[in-house]
Structures are given as structure tokens and as C-alpha cells.
Write an enzyme that holds these catalytic residues in place. Structure first.
Site, PDB file in Angstrom:
ATOM      1  N   TYR A 102       0.862  -1.186   0.000  1.00 15.63           N
ATOM      2  CA  TYR A 102       0.000   0.000   0.000  1.00 15.63           C
ATOM      3  C   TYR A 102       0.892   1.228   0.000  1.00 15.63           C
ATOM      4  O   TYR A 102       1.834   1.317   0.781  1.00 15.63           O
ATOM      5  CB  TYR A 102      -0.878  -0.016   1.255  1.00 15.63           C
ATOM      6  CG  TYR A 102      -1.777   1.189   1.413  1.00 15.63           C
ATOM      7  CD1 TYR A 102      -2.814   1.438   0.516  1.00 15.63           C
ATOM      8  CD2 TYR A 102      -1.596   2.084   2.468  1.00 15.63           C
ATOM      9  CE1 TYR A 102      -3.642   2.544   0.675  1.00 15.63           C
ATOM     10  CE2 TYR A 102      -2.422   3.180   2.635  1.00 15.63           C
ATOM     11  CZ  TYR A 102      -3.448   3.410   1.733  1.00 15.63           C
ATOM     12  OH  TYR A 102      -4.273   4.500   1.891  1.00 15.63           O
TER      13      TYR A 102
ATOM     14  N   ASP B 218       9.236   2.767  -0.417  1.00 15.26           N
ATOM     15  CA  ASP B 218       8.212   3.348   0.449  1.00 15.26           C
ATOM     16  C   ASP B 218       8.504   2.897   1.873  1.00 15.26           C
ATOM     17  O   ASP B 218       8.174   1.783   2.273  1.00 15.26           O
ATOM     18  CB  ASP B 218       6.828   2.890  -0.005  1.00 15.26           C
ATOM     19  CG  ASP B 218       5.730   3.461   0.895  1.00 15.26           C
ATOM     20  OD1 ASP B 218       6.055   4.063   1.940  1.00 15.26           O
ATOM     21  OD2 ASP B 218       4.540   3.296   0.544  1.00 15.26           O
TER      22      ASP B 218
ATOM     23  N   LYS C  92       4.818   8.599   9.155  1.00 14.46           N
ATOM     24  CA  LYS C  92       4.633   7.994  10.479  1.00 14.46           C
ATOM     25  C   LYS C  92       5.666   8.478  11.509  1.00 14.46           C
ATOM     26  O   LYS C  92       5.492   9.546  12.078  1.00 14.46           O
ATOM     27  CB  LYS C  92       4.581   6.480  10.360  1.00 14.46           C
ATOM     28  CG  LYS C  92       3.397   6.041   9.445  1.00 14.46           C
ATOM     29  CD  LYS C  92       3.107   4.578   9.504  1.00 14.46           C
ATOM     30  CE  LYS C  92       2.125   4.125   8.443  1.00 14.46           C
ATOM     31  NZ  LYS C  92       0.725   4.138   8.825  1.00 14.46           N
TER      32      LYS C  92
HETATM   33  C1  PLP Z   1       3.834   1.876   3.410  1.00 19.70           C
HETATM   34  C2  PLP Z   1       2.811   2.965   3.431  1.00 19.70           C
HETATM   35  N1  PLP Z   1       2.836   3.904   2.477  1.00 19.70           N
HETATM   36  C3  PLP Z   1       1.957   4.904   2.461  1.00 19.70           C
HETATM   37  C4  PLP Z   1       0.968   5.013   3.410  1.00 19.70           C
HETATM   38  C5  PLP Z   1      -0.006   6.147   3.367  1.00 19.70           C
HETATM   39  O1  PLP Z   1       0.238   7.007   4.432  1.00 19.70           O
HETATM   40  P1  PLP Z   1      -0.902   7.962   5.018  1.00 19.70           P
HETATM   41  O2  PLP Z   1      -1.919   7.082   5.673  1.00 19.70           O
HETATM   42  O3  PLP Z   1      -0.178   8.865   5.967  1.00 19.70           O
HETATM   43  O4  PLP Z   1      -1.478   8.706   3.872  1.00 19.70           O
HETATM   44  C6  PLP Z   1       0.896   4.054   4.420  1.00 19.70           C
HETATM   45  C7  PLP Z   1      -0.138   4.128   5.452  1.00 19.70           C
HETATM   46  O5  PLP Z   1      -0.324   3.262   6.261  1.00 19.70           O
HETATM   47  C8  PLP Z   1       1.850   3.002   4.438  1.00 19.70           C
HETATM   48  O6  PLP Z   1       1.829   2.060   5.368  1.00 19.70           O
END
Ligand code: PLP
Length: 438
Positions: free
Chosen positions: A149, A244, A277
Site C-alpha cells: 500500500y 516506500d 509515520k
Molecule cells: C507503506 C505505506 N505507504 C503509504 C501510506 C499512506 O500514508 P498515510 O496514511 O499517511 O497517507 C501508508 C499508510 O499506512 C503506508 O503504510
């Protein structure tokens, strides 16, 4: 485990009220407990390793706001920094010294980047990183992996098509097929598939985006041979590798997941990294960064547009900076990793002693476990994660919740331990697990 209720509010009554004014009663779908059933807990406040719900019940918190709360809730140094920042002003829409300090701090810890841009959410950071990759390469296509994700930008809400030669299908209404036509979705840890994709479309591929340890399918590591091959293919075809690390960044270790792969593969580095995060410590803050030549493609220097009213917010940057300072203290990650390992070993031991097949993995302050069939190893991709025992997970989740232990309410989510979790908290959790698994 309960403390005095602050009022006569109940989770049920709040959920009912919430559903009248907020779709599904929540502002992010997984909070609604749809995967596990039951009523979400409405949190009144949190302290250290605990969250206290509207009914005054206390839970040992293994969600940590889905990752940011690595120090636990209300760490005094962070609270002090935020209070001070609030008094100086909430938002200016003009640059501040604190943004430079946070950028410097992140760059000091992530040597693969020369510059970062601060934004407000992981979604925004990933979306911007992919635009940057496309802008920098002048190519349209991206490769992502099923089960990873990267936030909810339109072109990322896509699942695999029927065959490698077909592009994916939107997973959300409101996303036209044309918007995902350049997104290729492959199986995680499948070297043959990505080789085939590059052989066919190599000159069109702007980037490969990956969660190096996929926390959105619970906890699945990209194998070292797979990561090595992905890096080689990107290099051979002039594509960028986007890590990511919104979840893994400063969570699996001070050097993040890329530090772990660099140990296994000397010289290894992603081209673009995305963080969120932990770098915001619980405030809306995320970032993406790369080498200078790539980052200078961004506006106002270059042609790739990217902007944000609240980007680099002064209160959020204060929170993130204070958090990053704390996690650099000697022994921080050793202690966190040892505690997380003790928890995971305890859970696996409780399962083993009760004849329940369970496998699990952890790194730094992040962990995952799966109820499998006897003899099965750790899942390596999304289909095998989704084939694990959901009923058993749901029963386990509710059994623990009833006993004051709050795991993520879905089997495809990772768990998080904070520096505030004590040995006693871990023991209590394992003791509760033993009862539930009996
Ligand atoms: C690996 C990863 N990328 C992107 C996101 C998206 O982040 P946000 O919820 O702050 O938009 C998340 C959210 O859990 C994530 O775990």
C-alpha cells in the site's frame, strides 16, 4: 484492566452517533473493525503504552497510531517540544528554521538522499515521489506489487490484471481504468515476473515502488535475492527504485529498511525514499527524498509540480524532531528490538504450546504473525497472506481485546511495539494470548 470511566459514554453509543455524521463512523476505513467485526473502541486518551477508551477500559496498544508512536503516547520530551511550538504559532505558510533542522536530521540518518521535501501524509509523499520519478525519467509506467500500500492516490488503487501483459483494474470506484493503465501490478518476491515485465516494457518504466518490508500485508520481507534483482533491473533499464518507508522508516532500525538491505547487499541504495509515520511522531508529517539531481526536478527549481499549504508545519516538525532525537539515544533500537522479539517469541510459544500453527517475524519495533496450516512457513506474497486463517485471527483479536490487548483489527496489518512497552506489558500480553489460544 480498567480505569474510572470519564462519563457514561459507551463505544456503541459513540459509534452510532459517529455513523450519523461520518461515513461508516470513521475517518479511515480500517478503524471501523469491518474485518474483525464488533464495535470500534473510541479512544478518550492515551499514555505510554496504553490507550483508554470512552468506557474507561485500558488497552496495551500494539497499533501505536499505525506506526508513528514509537516512543509511546505522551513522551515528555515530545510533549514539551510540541507545547513550545504551539505557543509560537500553528502555521505560517512561510519557511522556518525547524523545517531545515528536520530535513538535516533525516538526511543525516538516511545517507542515500541529498534533499527531502516535507509534506503532510504518506499518501501525499508517495504520490509526489511517483510524479517525481515520472518527471525525472520522462516515462509513464510504474511497477507496484500486490499487497503493498502506498496511500490512496488514484493510480495506486489497482489490482493485478488477468495476466502480465494486461494492466491492472481499479480497486476503488471513482478511478477510471485509463488512470491505472500505466500501473503494472506484480507479485511480491517473484523474480520471474519482474524480469518479464522489464523485458517487455523496460524503456517505458519510470520506477518500481516497493514496501521493502511489507507491513500492509502484515509482515512480509522482500527477499534479498529479489531486492538485488529489482535493483539490477532498474539499473539496466534506467528506471528508479522507490522505497516506500512510510511504515518501516525509523521503525525497523535507525537506518530504516534500506539500511538492512545495504548490510546484505553492500552499496545497495534506493533512488527515491518515502517516509511518514515516525518522522512526524504522531503529527501529520511525511517526506520524500533522493539525490540532488532528482530532487532538483521539483518546483520551484524544476518542472515537476508539488506543493502544500501545511507542508513542513511548525508544530508537526517540532513533534517529529523531538521524536527523532529520542530514537537516536544509545541502545534505543537494541532495546526496542529485544522487546519486540520477546513479544513475538512469547506469542509463538503460546501458540506452539496449544498446538496452534502460527508463524511470525519482526524487525526493530515492527512485528507480524500468521495463523497458518501446520508445517507452513512465512507467507512470501499477498495470496499466501490472504490464505492464512482469518477466522482464527479474528477470534484471537477479540479474545485479546476483551483482555485489554489492542492489536490491529485486520490480519493483513503489522503490529508495533513502542519504547514505552514494559517487560510486564509483554508478559501480560503473552499471558492473555495463552488463555485465548487454549
Ligand atoms: C507503506 C505505506 N505507504 C503509504 C501510506 C499512506 O500514508 P498515510 O496514511 O499517511 O497517507 C501508508 C499508510 O499506512 C503506508 O503504510
Amino acid at each position: 484492566m480498567s480505569t474510572e470511566p470519564r462519563s457514561t459514554l459507551t463505544n456503541d453509543s459513540l459509534f452510532e452517533r459517529a455513523r450519523r455524521v461520518i461515513p461508516g463512523g470513521v475517518n479511515s476505513p480500517v478503524r471501523a473493525f469491518r474485518a474483525v467485526g464488533g464495535t470500534p473502541r473510541f479512544i478518550q486518551r492515551a499514555e505510554g503504552a496504553y490507550m483508554i477508551d470512552a468506557e474507561g477500559r485500558r488497552y496495551i496498544d500494539y497499533i501505536g497510531s499505525w506506526g508513528p508512536m514509537i516512543l509511546g503516547h505522551g513522551h515528555p520530551a515530545v510533549v514539551e517540544a510540541v507545547q513550545k511550538a504551539v505557543l509560537e504559532g500553528f502555521s505560517f505558510g512561510a519557511p522556518t528554521e525547524r523545517e531545515i533542522e528536520l530535513a538535516e536530521e533525516i538526511l543525516k540518518l538516511v545517507p542515500t538522499m541529498d534533499q527531502v521535501r516535507l509534506v503532510s501524509s504518506g499518501t501525499e509523499a508517495c504520490m509526489s515521489a511517483l510524479r517525481l520519478a515520472r518527471g525525472a525519467t520522462g516515462r509513464p509506467k510504474i511497477i507496484k506489487f500486490e499487497g503493498c500500500y502506498h496511500g490512496h492516490a488514484d493510480s495506486l488503487l489497482v489490482k493485478a490484471g488477468s495476466g502480465l501483459a494486461t494492466f491492472g483494474h481499479p480497486t476503488s470506484a471513482g478511478v477510471p481504468p485509463e488512470v491505472v493503465q500505466h500501473t503494472l501490478v506484480l507479485e511480491y518476491n517473484h523474480i520471474g515476473q519482474i524480469e518479464e515485465a522489464f523485458a517487455r516494457d523496460g524503456s517505458q518504466i519510470a520506477c518500481v515502488v516497493i514496501e521493502p518490508i511489507a507491513g500492509n500485508m502484515n509482515f512480509v520481507r522482500a527477499s534479498v535475492p529479489f531486492m538485488k534483482r529489482v535493483r539490477e533491473l532498474c539499473d539496466q533499464h534506467g528506471a528508479l527504485l522507490v522505497f516506500d518507508e512510510v511504515m518501516t522508516g525509523f521503525r525497523v532500525g535507525l537506518g530504516s529498511a534500506q539500511g538492512i538491505y545495504a548490510k546484505a547487499l553492500p552499496g545497495f541504495a534506493p533512488d527515491i525514499s518515502v517516509f511518514g509515520k515516525v518522522i512526524g511522531g504522531g503529527m501529520p508529517l511525511a517526506a520524500f527524498g533522493a539525490r540532488r539531481a532528482v530532487m532538483e526536478q521539483l518546483a520551484p527549481l524544476g518542472p515537476v509540480y508539488q506543493a502544500g499549504t501545511l507542508s513542513g508545519n511548525p508544530v508537526a516538525t517540532a513533534c517529529g524532531l523531538a521524536t527523532l532525537k529520542e530514537i537516536q539515544k544509545p541502545g534505543f533500537f537494541e532495546d526496542l528490538a529485544a522487546r519486540t522479539r520477546t513479544l513475538l517469541d512469547g506469542l509463538l510459544g503460546a501458540a506452539r504450546d496449544n498446538g496452534v500453527p502460527m508463524v511470525g517475524d519482526c524487525e526493530g519495533g515492527m512485528f507480524g504473525f500468521f495463523f497458518t496450516k501446520a508445517g507452513e512457513g512465512l507467507p512470501q506474497n499477498y495470496p499466501t497472506v490472504m490464505a492464512t486463517d482469518k477466522e482464527r485471527f479474528n477470534t484471537f483479536f477479540h479474545g485479546l481485546l476483551d483482555r485489554g490487548v489492542y492489536l490491529a483489527p485486520a490480519l493483513y496489518e503489522a503490529g508495533f511495539v513502542s519504547a514505552a512497552h514494559t517487560a510486564r506489558d509483554i508478559d501480560d500480553t503473552v499471558a492473555a494470548a495463552r488463555i485465548v489460544l487454549r
